[in-house]
Write a protein that holds these residues in place. Structure first.
Motif, mmCIF file in Angstrom:
data_model
loop_
_atom_site.group_PDB
_atom_site.id
_atom_site.type_symbol
_atom_site.label_atom_id
_atom_site.label_comp_id
_atom_site.label_asym_id
_atom_site.label_seq_id
_atom_site.Cartn_x
_atom_site.Cartn_y
_atom_site.Cartn_z
ATOM 1 N N VAL A 1 6.971 3.927 1.937
ATOM 2 C CA VAL A 1 6.798 5.183 2.189
ATOM 3 C C VAL A 1 5.651 5.348 3.285
ATOM 4 O O VAL A 1 5.885 6.089 4.180
ATOM 5 C CB VAL A 1 6.407 6.278 0.880
ATOM 6 N N ASP A 2 4.627 4.566 3.084
ATOM 7 C CA ASP A 2 3.440 4.484 4.028
ATOM 8 C C ASP A 2 4.055 4.151 5.356
ATOM 9 O O ASP A 2 3.593 4.595 6.285
ATOM 10 C CB ASP A 2 2.468 3.564 3.542
ATOM 11 N N ALA A 3 4.926 3.086 5.352
ATOM 12 C CA ALA A 3 5.415 2.775 6.808
ATOM 13 C C ALA A 3 6.221 3.904 7.260
ATOM 14 O O ALA A 3 5.938 4.048 8.573
ATOM 15 C CB ALA A 3 6.485 1.485 6.283
ATOM 16 N N ALA A 4 6.877 4.449 6.523
ATOM 17 C CA ALA A 4 7.580 5.722 7.265
ATOM 18 C C ALA A 4 6.630 6.892 7.779
ATOM 19 O O ALA A 4 6.655 7.411 8.778
ATOM 20 C CB ALA A 4 8.256 6.417 6.122
ATOM 21 N N LEU A 5 5.323 7.082 7.037
ATOM 22 C CA LEU A 5 4.606 7.846 7.420
ATOM 23 C C LEU A 5 3.664 7.723 8.450
ATOM 24 O O LEU A 5 3.373 8.517 9.363
ATOM 25 C CB LEU A 5 3.731 8.259 6.105
ATOM 26 N N GLU A 6 3.607 6.282 8.482
ATOM 27 C CA GLU A 6 2.807 5.671 9.898
ATOM 28 C C GLU A 6 3.617 6.135 10.957
ATOM 29 O O GLU A 6 3.095 6.403 11.971
ATOM 30 C CB GLU A 6 2.586 4.227 9.663
#
Length: 112
Positions: A99-104
């Motif tokens: 999820v953090d990778a997508a938000l980045e």
């Protein structure tokens, strides 16, 4: 194809601090922020489709359970699209990583 309801609930929790819209897309349930897809939960194995930064694509493909996303057998979606296997998402920290990778990627694309 129906999506994995348990994984979808976990994604909702991981994105609970965002304004999210859910849309049926890519054969699953996509989670959209600012009308951009972050992740999509599919059924039959609980795989997660993740939109990531092209600059970190190769790095993310090295992660456990990650592979190049395909739109049908043998049709790669290209850089920045990764499918993560259900087995690699057992812990909340594992899911949060993606999820953090997508938000980045989302922040990069928006110039934030």
């Amino acid at each position: 194809m129906a999506h994995d309801a348990e994984l979808a609930d976990r994604v909702r929790t991981a994105l609970s601090d965002r304004d999210v819209r859910e849309v049926t897309m890519f054969g699953g349930l996509a989670f959209m922020v600012d009308e951009k897809m972050m992740v999509s939960v599919s059924g039959g194995g609980g795989a997660l489709l993740v939109r990531v930064s092209r600059s970190r694509d190769a790095e993310y493909l090295e992660a456990r359970g990650a592979r190049r996303a395909e739109m049908g057998t043998g049709r790669s979606m290209g850089e920045g699209w990764i499918t993560v296997a259900e087995e690699a998402l057992t812990e909340d920290e594992d899911l949060q990583f993606w999820v953090d990778a997508a938000l980045e990627h989302h922040a990069e694309a928006a110039g934030r």
